[in-house]
Design a protein around this motif. Sequence first.
Motif, mmCIF file in Angstrom:
data_model
loop_
_atom_site.group_PDB
_atom_site.id
_atom_site.type_symbol
_atom_site.label_atom_id
_atom_site.label_comp_id
_atom_site.label_asym_id
_atom_site.label_seq_id
_atom_site.Cartn_x
_atom_site.Cartn_y
_atom_site.Cartn_z
ATOM 1 N N ALA A 65 0.836 -1.207 0.000
ATOM 2 C CA ALA A 65 0.000 0.000 0.000
ATOM 3 C C ALA A 65 0.873 1.260 0.000
ATOM 4 O O ALA A 65 0.588 2.215 -0.733
ATOM 5 N N CYS A 66 1.911 1.259 0.809
ATOM 6 C CA CYS A 66 2.799 2.427 0.877
ATOM 7 C C CYS A 66 3.580 2.612 -0.417
ATOM 8 O O CYS A 66 3.729 3.743 -0.889
ATOM 9 N N ASP A 67 4.060 1.519 -0.989
ATOM 10 C CA ASP A 67 4.781 1.613 -2.258
ATOM 11 C C ASP A 67 3.886 2.217 -3.335
ATOM 12 O O ASP A 67 4.324 3.053 -4.122
ATOM 13 N N ALA A 68 2.625 1.817 -3.349
ATOM 14 C CA ALA A 68 1.688 2.333 -4.350
ATOM 15 C C ALA A 68 1.412 3.821 -4.156
ATOM 16 O O ALA A 68 1.137 4.534 -5.121
ATOM 17 N N GLN A 69 1.507 4.302 -2.920
ATOM 18 C CA GLN A 69 1.232 5.701 -2.612
ATOM 19 C C GLN A 69 2.505 6.539 -2.516
ATOM 20 O O GLN A 69 2.430 7.758 -2.322
ATOM 21 N N GLY A 70 3.659 5.896 -2.586
ATOM 22 C CA GLY A 70 4.921 6.619 -2.439
ATOM 23 C C GLY A 70 5.136 7.123 -1.019
ATOM 24 O O GLY A 70 5.722 8.189 -0.815
ATOM 25 N N LEU A 71 4.679 6.358 -0.037
ATOM 26 C CA LEU A 71 4.783 6.752 1.366
ATOM 27 C C LEU A 71 5.807 5.884 2.087
ATOM 28 O O LEU A 71 5.955 4.708 1.771
ATOM 29 N N PRO A 72 6.466 6.446 3.091
ATOM 30 C CA PRO A 72 7.335 5.603 3.925
ATOM 31 C C PRO A 72 6.475 4.644 4.748
ATOM 32 O O PRO A 72 5.367 4.992 5.167
ATOM 33 N N TYR A 73 6.978 3.454 4.964
ATOM 34 C CA TYR A 73 6.207 2.419 5.662
ATOM 35 C C TYR A 73 5.764 2.854 7.056
ATOM 36 O O TYR A 73 4.663 2.533 7.484
ATOM 37 N N VAL A 74 6.599 3.590 7.741
ATOM 38 C CA VAL A 74 6.274 3.998 9.108
ATOM 39 C C VAL A 74 5.132 5.007 9.162
ATOM 40 O O VAL A 74 4.552 5.226 10.223
ATOM 41 N N GLN A 75 4.802 5.607 8.035
ATOM 42 C CA GLN A 75 3.750 6.621 8.049
ATOM 43 C C GLN A 75 2.373 6.023 8.343
ATOM 44 O O GLN A 75 1.504 6.704 8.871
ATOM 45 N N VAL A 76 2.180 4.747 8.053
ATOM 46 C CA VAL A 76 0.892 4.121 8.327
ATOM 47 C C VAL A 76 0.586 4.189 9.822
ATOM 48 O O VAL A 76 -0.531 4.497 10.224
ATOM 49 N N ALA A 77 1.581 3.935 10.642
ATOM 50 C CA ALA A 77 1.379 4.004 12.096
ATOM 51 C C ALA A 77 1.054 5.429 12.524
ATOM 52 O O ALA A 77 0.196 5.643 13.387
ATOM 53 N N SER A 78 1.699 6.408 11.931
ATOM 54 C CA SER A 78 1.417 7.812 12.265
ATOM 55 C C SER A 78 0.000 8.193 11.866
ATOM 56 O O SER A 78 -0.699 8.888 12.600
ATOM 57 N N VAL A 79 -0.402 7.739 10.700
ATOM 58 C CA VAL A 79 -1.767 8.005 10.238
ATOM 59 C C VAL A 79 -2.759 7.359 11.186
ATOM 60 O O VAL A 79 -3.735 7.974 11.614
ATOM 61 N N ARG A 80 -2.488 6.114 11.550
ATOM 62 C CA ARG A 80 -3.405 5.396 12.448
ATOM 63 C C ARG A 80 -3.515 6.095 13.794
ATOM 64 O O ARG A 80 -4.599 6.190 14.361
#
Length: 92
Positions: A65-80
């Motif tokens: 999901a992050c690769d598809a959005q160009g986001l760093p993997y750790v950002q998912v936790a920050s978003v959550r």
Amino acid sequence: MTPDQAEGIALKMLGWLVGNEELLPIFMGATGADQDTLRENAGDPQFLAAMLDFLMMDDQWVMQACDAQGLPYVQVASVRQALPGGADFHWT
């Protein structure tokens, strides 16, 4: 990260999930959601938080999901964390 920023990123993640023909049926089966539920709840921060909780069950899902959005993997936790129920738990 503000709640509005988190919702925007989570909505993009939901868009990725909806477009993932392999993972979407797993999500729908695990949550009981159908296409109408996805459409009706796409703007609901609690639904988006639950969707991120689902994605975070598997590192590969997060990475894809992050690769598809160009986001760093750790950002998912920050978003959550910025969405409802995302506060850190302290087990002391």
